[in-house]
Design an enzyme around this catalytic site. Structure first.
Site, PDB file in Angstrom:
ATOM      1  N   ILE A 157      10.025   0.024  -2.376  1.00 31.57           N
ATOM      2  CA  ILE A 157      10.180  -1.160  -1.530  1.00 31.57           C
ATOM      3  C   ILE A 157      11.414  -0.962  -0.644  1.00 31.57           C
ATOM      4  O   ILE A 157      11.386  -1.222   0.539  1.00 31.57           O
ATOM      5  CB  ILE A 157      10.353  -2.443  -2.380  1.00 31.57           C
ATOM      6  N   SER A 158      12.495  -0.474  -1.233  1.00 30.98           N
ATOM      7  CA  SER A 158      13.785  -0.271  -0.542  1.00 30.98           C
ATOM      8  C   SER A 158      14.010  -1.370   0.503  1.00 30.98           C
ATOM      9  O   SER A 158      13.960  -1.089   1.700  1.00 30.98           O
ATOM     10  CB  SER A 158      13.876   1.132   0.055  1.00 30.98           C
ATOM     11  N   ARG A 210      10.940   4.324 -12.414  1.00 29.02           N
ATOM     12  CA  ARG A 210      11.450   3.288 -13.319  1.00 29.02           C
ATOM     13  C   ARG A 210      10.889   3.455 -14.739  1.00 29.02           C
ATOM     14  O   ARG A 210      11.358   2.834 -15.669  1.00 29.02           O
ATOM     15  CB  ARG A 210      11.124   1.890 -12.770  1.00 29.02           C
ATOM     16  N   ARG A 248      21.801  -5.718 -11.462  1.00 29.35           N
ATOM     17  CA  ARG A 248      22.236  -5.424 -10.092  1.00 29.35           C
ATOM     18  C   ARG A 248      23.752  -5.270 -10.079  1.00 29.35           C
ATOM     19  O   ARG A 248      24.293  -4.393  -9.411  1.00 29.35           O
ATOM     20  CB  ARG A 248      21.791  -6.530  -9.136  1.00 29.35           C
ATOM     21  N   GLY A 284      14.210 -13.302  -8.119  1.00 34.02           N
ATOM     22  CA  GLY A 284      14.670 -12.253  -7.197  1.00 34.02           C
ATOM     23  C   GLY A 284      13.549 -11.333  -6.781  1.00 34.02           C
ATOM     24  O   GLY A 284      13.743 -10.119  -6.658  1.00 34.02           O
ATOM     25  N   GLY A 311       0.794  -1.227   0.000  1.00 30.60           N
ATOM     26  CA  GLY A 311       0.000   0.000   0.000  1.00 30.60           C
ATOM     27  C   GLY A 311       0.829   1.281   0.000  1.00 30.60           C
ATOM     28  O   GLY A 311       0.320   2.359   0.337  1.00 30.60           O
ATOM     29  N   LYS A 312       2.079   1.188  -0.422  1.00 26.68           N
ATOM     30  CA  LYS A 312       2.963   2.369  -0.418  1.00 26.68           C
ATOM     31  C   LYS A 312       2.416   3.485  -1.296  1.00 26.68           C
ATOM     32  O   LYS A 312       2.337   4.643  -0.871  1.00 26.68           O
ATOM     33  CB  LYS A 312       4.378   1.981  -0.899  1.00 26.68           C
ATOM     34  N   SER A 313       2.074   3.145  -2.540  1.00 28.79           N
ATOM     35  CA  SER A 313       1.573   4.178  -3.465  1.00 28.79           C
ATOM     36  C   SER A 313       0.245   4.744  -2.965  1.00 28.79           C
ATOM     37  O   SER A 313      -0.001   5.952  -3.069  1.00 28.79           O
ATOM     38  CB  SER A 313       1.373   3.607  -4.864  1.00 28.79           C
ATOM     39  N   THR A 314      -0.585   3.868  -2.401  1.00 32.35           N
ATOM     40  CA  THR A 314      -1.878   4.308  -1.880  1.00 32.35           C
ATOM     41  C   THR A 314      -1.671   5.296  -0.736  1.00 32.35           C
ATOM     42  O   THR A 314      -2.317   6.359  -0.692  1.00 32.35           O
ATOM     43  CB  THR A 314      -2.683   3.081  -1.376  1.00 32.35           C
TER      44      THR A 314
HETATM   45  N1  LIG Z   1      12.081  -8.578  -8.541  1.00 32.29           N
HETATM   46  C1  LIG Z   1      11.253  -7.625  -8.102  1.00 32.29           C
HETATM   47  N2  LIG Z   1      11.160  -7.370  -6.775  1.00 32.29           N
HETATM   48  C2  LIG Z   1      10.324  -6.412  -6.353  1.00 32.29           C
HETATM   49  N3  LIG Z   1       9.550  -5.652  -7.166  1.00 32.29           N
HETATM   50  C3  LIG Z   1       9.618  -5.853  -8.487  1.00 32.29           C
HETATM   51  C4  LIG Z   1      10.467  -6.841  -9.009  1.00 32.29           C
HETATM   52  N4  LIG Z   1      10.336  -6.821 -10.354  1.00 32.29           N
HETATM   53  C5  LIG Z   1       9.443  -5.877 -10.662  1.00 32.29           C
HETATM   54  N5  LIG Z   1       9.007  -5.285  -9.533  1.00 32.29           N
HETATM   55  C6  LIG Z   1       8.055  -4.153  -9.570  1.00 32.29           C
HETATM   56  O1  LIG Z   1       8.852  -3.007  -9.290  1.00 32.29           O
HETATM   57  C7  LIG Z   1       8.285  -2.262  -8.237  1.00 32.29           C
HETATM   58  C8  LIG Z   1       9.336  -1.970  -7.171  1.00 32.29           C
HETATM   59  O2  LIG Z   1      10.068  -0.887  -7.539  1.00 32.29           O
HETATM   60  P1  LIG Z   1      10.880  -0.126  -6.417  1.00 32.29           P
HETATM   61  O3  LIG Z   1      11.601   0.941  -7.130  1.00 32.29           O
HETATM   62  O4  LIG Z   1       9.965   0.293  -5.331  1.00 32.29           O
HETATM   63  O5  LIG Z   1      11.850  -1.264  -5.881  1.00 32.29           O
HETATM   64  S1  LIG Z   1      13.185  -1.146  -5.027  1.00 32.29           S
HETATM   65  O6  LIG Z   1      13.006  -0.159  -3.978  1.00 32.29           O
HETATM   66  O7  LIG Z   1      14.282  -0.797  -5.913  1.00 32.29           O
HETATM   67  O8  LIG Z   1      13.372  -2.491  -4.469  1.00 32.29           O
HETATM   68  C9  LIG Z   1       7.220  -3.084  -7.596  1.00 32.29           C
HETATM   69  O9  LIG Z   1       6.152  -2.182  -7.426  1.00 32.29           O
HETATM   70  P2  LIG Z   1       5.258  -2.102  -6.124  1.00 32.29           P
HETATM   71  O10 LIG Z   1       4.359  -3.291  -6.211  1.00 32.29           O
HETATM   72  O11 LIG Z   1       4.509  -0.813  -6.292  1.00 32.29           O
HETATM   73  O12 LIG Z   1       6.109  -2.108  -4.901  1.00 32.29           O
HETATM   74  C10 LIG Z   1       6.945  -4.204  -8.557  1.00 32.29           C
HETATM   75  O13 LIG Z   1       5.774  -3.923  -9.297  1.00 32.29           O
HETATM   76  N1  LIG Z   2      -5.085   0.379   3.583  1.00 31.51           N
HETATM   77  C1  LIG Z   2      -5.505  -0.439   2.621  1.00 31.51           C
HETATM   78  N2  LIG Z   2      -6.545  -1.262   2.824  1.00 31.51           N
HETATM   79  C2  LIG Z   2      -6.983  -2.095   1.854  1.00 31.51           C
HETATM   80  N3  LIG Z   2      -6.403  -2.181   0.620  1.00 31.51           N
HETATM   81  C3  LIG Z   2      -5.364  -1.408   0.361  1.00 31.51           C
HETATM   82  C4  LIG Z   2      -4.848  -0.495   1.340  1.00 31.51           C
HETATM   83  N4  LIG Z   2      -3.800   0.152   0.806  1.00 31.51           N
HETATM   84  C5  LIG Z   2      -3.660  -0.322  -0.444  1.00 31.51           C
HETATM   85  N5  LIG Z   2      -4.593  -1.250  -0.719  1.00 31.51           N
HETATM   86  C6  LIG Z   2      -4.747  -2.001  -1.978  1.00 31.51           C
HETATM   87  O1  LIG Z   2      -3.609  -2.842  -2.105  1.00 31.51           O
HETATM   88  C7  LIG Z   2      -3.149  -2.883  -3.443  1.00 31.51           C
HETATM   89  C8  LIG Z   2      -1.666  -2.451  -3.493  1.00 31.51           C
HETATM   90  O2  LIG Z   2      -1.566  -1.106  -3.133  1.00 31.51           O
HETATM   91  P1  LIG Z   2      -0.390  -0.207  -3.681  1.00 31.51           P
HETATM   92  O3  LIG Z   2      -0.560   1.134  -3.079  1.00 31.51           O
HETATM   93  O4  LIG Z   2      -0.312  -0.289  -5.169  1.00 31.51           O
HETATM   94  O5  LIG Z   2       0.870  -0.961  -3.033  1.00 31.51           O
HETATM   95  P2  LIG Z   2       2.425  -0.807  -3.338  1.00 31.51           P
HETATM   96  O6  LIG Z   2       2.654   0.570  -3.884  1.00 31.51           O
HETATM   97  O7  LIG Z   2       3.085  -1.007  -2.010  1.00 31.51           O
HETATM   98  O8  LIG Z   2       2.747  -1.881  -4.297  1.00 31.51           O
HETATM   99  C9  LIG Z   2      -4.065  -1.970  -4.241  1.00 31.51           C
HETATM  100  O9  LIG Z   2      -5.031  -2.757  -4.858  1.00 31.51           O
HETATM  101  C10 LIG Z   2      -4.713  -1.084  -3.175  1.00 31.51           C
HETATM  102  O10 LIG Z   2      -6.007  -0.675  -3.531  1.00 31.51           O
END
Ligand SMILES: Nc1ncnc2c1ncn2[C@@H]1O[C@H](COP(=O)(O)OS(=O)(=O)O)[C@@H](OP(=O)(O)O)[C@H]1O
Ligand SMILES: Nc1ncnc2c1ncn2[C@@H]1O[C@H](COP(=O)(O)OP(=O)(O)O)[C@@H](O)[C@H]1O
Length: 298
Positions: free
Chosen positions: A201-202, A147, A161, A251, A119-122
């Site tokens: 994610i960091s 990205r 990497r 990974g 839920g980071k983006s949310t």
């Molecule tokens: N191998 C792997 N591990 C984790 N995530 C992956 C990977 N490949 C692609 N993705 C997609 O890239 C998004 C993460 O990007 P970030 O820039 O947040 O990652 S990081 O901080 O450099 O780890 C992440 O988005 P979020 O779901 O929004 O977190 C994924 O959709």
């Molecule tokens: N507090 C919350 N409660 C329920 N669902 C959530 C919540 N925050 C996010 N979500 C849902 O979880 C999913 C991932 O959210 P997103 O913000 O894209 O996560 P991330 O950026 O960490 O990948 C989306 O479908 C979003 O609607």
């Protein structure tokens, strides 16, 4: 606080600046419109460049100040940073305190970390919306979005990497050049006086703590979205966990790459199976912290 009067004047060019001939400076903060500025005292030929620099920069004044400059041409302080040689820091006459006063807030970085799908983006969106409605200026740096542009050449594959590590060879403590890069950009936004919200994610502690060290005076606020892997996997909005479980993505954080749980973060947002705070209440938790710690006023 403005220390020198400014008035517009045509930019005389980098070379003239470097030679100290025209006494004209174009601060890096000149703005998108390319406003040209001149130090009035310098126009009279008397501005002391060194005096115009911050204490921190003066303290870091390099040992390689040259004495072999051409006769009649002012010597300039240059230094070597990483692999960039003969570079010089240009201070802006308007500093962070001035900008913060203008915005009535304190520049900082809200660093949101958590698994994919936590839920980071949310949270970043909800927080940005909440702060904006209160009259605070924010900017969101989303790892995924970056990205698409600035970091589009960086993937998660092993060879990339390795390339990342090669690129940041001279930067200590960074495993992930993408995280380091976002940290540096966030630092610039905080210096601009904004509340910069990052959403990455960091996964590695060393990268997060290296980004923390970039920011002064507790202005790095780490927010851990503590959401169980099974909740994230259940959400799986992009279908990536399924692909990772099927071995089609290698990974993947939380599956076959570690997520190192934060131990020294400022805020933990707790989510349990079957019960997560709403996006608004997650944002409120962060707003309360910012308010209590004086970031929302100046
Ligand atoms: N191998 C792997 N591990 C984790 N995530 C992956 C990977 N490949 C692609 N993705 C997609 O890239 C998004 C993460 O990007 P970030 O820039 O947040 O990652 S990081 O901080 O450099 O780890 C992440 O988005 P979020 O779901 O929004 O977190 C994924 O959709
Ligand atoms: N507090 C919350 N409660 C329920 N669902 C959530 C919540 N925050 C996010 N979500 C849902 O979880 C999913 C991932 O959210 P997103 O913000 O894209 O996560 P991330 O950026 O960490 O990948 C989306 O479908 C979003 O609607």
């Amino acid at each position: 606080m403005l220390t020198r009067p400014l008035r517009p004047l045509p930019y005389s060019g980098r070379r003239a600046q470097a030679a100290g001939l025209a006494g004209v400076v174009r601060p890096p903060c000149a703005g998108a419109a390319g406003v040209k500025l001149v130090v009035a005292a310098a126009a009279a030929g008397s501005w002391d460049r060194k005096a115009g620099r911050s204490e921190a920069v003066q303290a870091a004044a390099p040992a390689d100040e040259k004495d072999d400059a051409l006769p009649g041409i002012n010597k300039l302080m240059t230094s070597t940073v990483g692999k960039s040689t003969n570079i010089r820091w240009h201070d802006c006459p308007v500093n962070q305190l001035d900008r913060q006063k203008l915005l009535n807030q304190k520049g900082c970085v809200v660093w949101i970390t958590g698994l994919s799908g936590s839920g980071k983006s949310t949270l970043a969106s909800a927080l940005s919306r909440e702060l904006h409605s209160r009259g605070n200026l924010t900017y969101v740096l989303d790892g995924d979005n970056l990205r698409h542009g600035l970091n589009k050449d960086l993937s998660f594959k092993a060879e990339d990497r390795a390339e990342n590590i090669r690129r940041v060879f001279s930067v200590k403590n960074y495993n992930n050049v993408h995280v380091w890069f976002v940290g540096e950009v966030a630092k610039l936004f905080a210096d601009a006086g904004l509340i910069c919200i990052t959403s990455l994610i960091s996964p590695y502690k060393s990268d997060r703590s290296a980004c923390r060290k970039l920011l002064p005076n507790s202005s790095f606020i780490e927010v851990f979205l503590n959401v169980p892997l099974e909740v994230c996997e259940e959400r799986d909005p992009k279908g990536l966990y399924k692909l990772a479980r099927a071995g089609k993505i290698k990974g993947f954080t939380g599956i076959d790459d570690p997520y190192e749980t934060p131990s020294d973060c400022e805020i933990v947002i707790q989510c349990k199976v079957g019960g997560c705070p709403s996006p608004k209440s997650m944002a409120d938790q962060v707003v309360s912290y910012l308010e209590a710690n004086g970031f929302l006023q100046n």
